[in-house]
Enzyme design. Sequence first.
Site, short mmCIF file in Angstrom:
data_model
loop_
_atom_site.label_atom_id
_atom_site.label_comp_id
_atom_site.label_asym_id
_atom_site.label_seq_id
_atom_site.Cartn_x
_atom_site.Cartn_y
_atom_site.Cartn_z
N LYS A 134 0.85 -1.20 0.00
CA LYS A 134 0.00 0.00 0.00
C LYS A 134 0.89 1.25 0.00
O LYS A 134 1.97 1.25 0.59
CB LYS A 134 -0.88 -0.05 1.26
N HIS A 158 -2.06 7.95 1.38
CA HIS A 158 -2.36 7.96 2.81
C HIS A 158 -3.28 9.13 3.17
O HIS A 158 -3.16 9.74 4.24
CB HIS A 158 -1.07 8.01 3.63
N ARG A 161 -1.67 12.32 4.25
CA ARG A 161 -1.15 12.44 5.60
C ARG A 161 0.32 12.05 5.70
O ARG A 161 0.93 12.16 6.75
CB ARG A 161 -1.99 11.60 6.58
N ASP A 189 -7.36 4.18 -2.76
CA ASP A 189 -8.15 4.97 -1.81
C ASP A 189 -7.89 6.45 -2.07
O ASP A 189 -7.03 6.82 -2.86
CB ASP A 189 -7.90 4.57 -0.35
N GLY A 190 -8.65 7.29 -1.37
CA GLY A 190 -8.47 8.73 -1.52
C GLY A 190 -9.81 9.45 -1.46
O GLY A 190 -10.47 9.66 -2.48
N ARG A 213 -11.46 7.63 6.16
CA ARG A 213 -11.98 8.60 7.13
C ARG A 213 -13.50 8.62 7.23
O ARG A 213 -14.04 8.82 8.31
CB ARG A 213 -11.42 9.99 6.81
C1 LIG Z 1 -6.98 7.72 11.74
C2 LIG Z 1 -6.30 7.05 10.61
C3 LIG Z 1 -5.49 5.94 10.86
C4 LIG Z 1 -4.87 5.27 9.80
N1 LIG Z 1 -4.10 4.17 10.06
C5 LIG Z 1 -3.61 3.45 9.04
C6 LIG Z 1 -2.91 2.24 9.27
O1 LIG Z 1 -2.69 1.83 10.40
N2 LIG Z 1 -2.45 1.54 8.20
C7 LIG Z 1 -2.66 1.97 6.91
O2 LIG Z 1 -2.26 1.29 5.96
N3 LIG Z 1 -3.29 3.13 6.67
C8 LIG Z 1 -3.77 3.87 7.68
N4 LIG Z 1 -4.46 5.03 7.42
C9 LIG Z 1 -4.63 5.47 6.02
C10 LIG Z 1 -5.91 4.92 5.40
O3 LIG Z 1 -5.87 3.51 5.27
C11 LIG Z 1 -6.15 5.52 4.00
O4 LIG Z 1 -5.06 5.18 3.17
C12 LIG Z 1 -6.30 7.03 4.00
O5 LIG Z 1 -7.02 7.50 5.13
C13 LIG Z 1 -6.98 7.53 2.71
O6 LIG Z 1 -8.32 7.14 2.65
P1 LIG Z 1 -9.50 8.21 3.02
O7 LIG Z 1 -9.21 9.43 2.19
O8 LIG Z 1 -10.77 7.50 2.62
O9 LIG Z 1 -9.40 8.49 4.48
C14 LIG Z 1 -5.05 5.73 8.47
C15 LIG Z 1 -5.86 6.84 8.22
C16 LIG Z 1 -6.48 7.51 9.26
C17 LIG Z 1 -7.37 8.69 8.96
#
Ligand SMILES: Cc1cc2nc3c(=O)[nH]c(=O)nc-3n(C[C@H](O)[C@H](O)[C@H](O)COP(=O)(O)O)c2cc1C
Length: 265
Positions: A134, A158, A161, A189-190, A213
């Site tokens: 990933k 991510h 982030r 994702d995104g 999220r």
């Molecule tokens: C609170 C939080 C914790 C996360 N922890 C992990 C994690 O432990 N492992 C991982 O691969 N991604 C982690 N992510 C990233 C998410 O899997 C994902 O890649 C990212 O949030 C983008 O998707 P979104 O835009 O729908 O939030 C985390 C994201 C958030 C917001």
Amino acid sequence: MPVIAAPTGGTTYNMGGKLTEEEFVNAICGGCNKAGTLGAVADGIGDPLLVYEKRLQTLKEHGYKAIVGLKPRLQKDIIERMRLAEEAGIIALTIDLDSAGRAARATKGQTVEPKTFEQLKELVKASKLPLLFKGIMTPDEAELCINAGAAGIVVSNHGGRTLADTPGTAAVLPRIVDKVNGRCFVMVDGTLARGTDVEKYVAMGANCTLAGRHFVRAAHGGLADGVALFANKMKNELAVAMVLTGAQAVKDINRSMVVIPDYKA
Ligand SMILES: Cc1cc2nc3c(=O)[nH]c(=O)nc-3n(C[C@H](O)[C@H](O)[C@H](O)COP(=O)(O)O)c2cc1C
């Protein structure tokens, strides 16, 4: 249903501490399974092994169908967690390689590292479950993952982030899909919020999408019912989008249904 939960965790240090890790796993995985899709459980770099074991225990107790997201820890630590995940009966594993780039990840006495090609190969060999890398954002990274034997990749920045100013995943996905050319499973994702977002990513060539999220918010707003509500909302919106674009099944969704700005094959 081509949308599942993205691995998220750390309810105390990431989410304000309203839910325990156990309540969060029950909300995400219970809600996703209720809506007919897969949940996800994080490894949690800020947590000791015991917390990870507790999450897996919750999965096992309820027989949830889920994926597990591991961190790019030292090889032996990843392999230890792989074995525990296999025992919990999960479907697949991801490792967010991009996490190694976050300085914060190396806190609390736990170590992450950027992985070499040889290390990726070693991890694929060690995993009894399909392993997806990933945090892939370029065609050459995708090629390396395929050559290392990965079952798939997750195109992800991510959620922005890891490093601000990286491109959005929709901007890089088509070229990555072209490079992969069916040789491995492609997830992305995104900021998925609507069923139309799912259709757009699938139209650009993703096999499946992940939402992070919005599922976190749904879990905090309404536990498993909130998560199921959000997943079903995505499903219903996707169904409407498919009707309006002439796709009878997910496999019928294709690139002619989206305009990709500046894309040259
Ligand atoms: C609170 C939080 C914790 C996360 N922890 C992990 C994690 O432990 N492992 C991982 O691969 N991604 C982690 N992510 C990233 C998410 O899997 C994902 O890649 C990212 O949030 C983008 O998707 P979104 O835009 O729908 O939030 C985390 C994201 C958030 C917001």
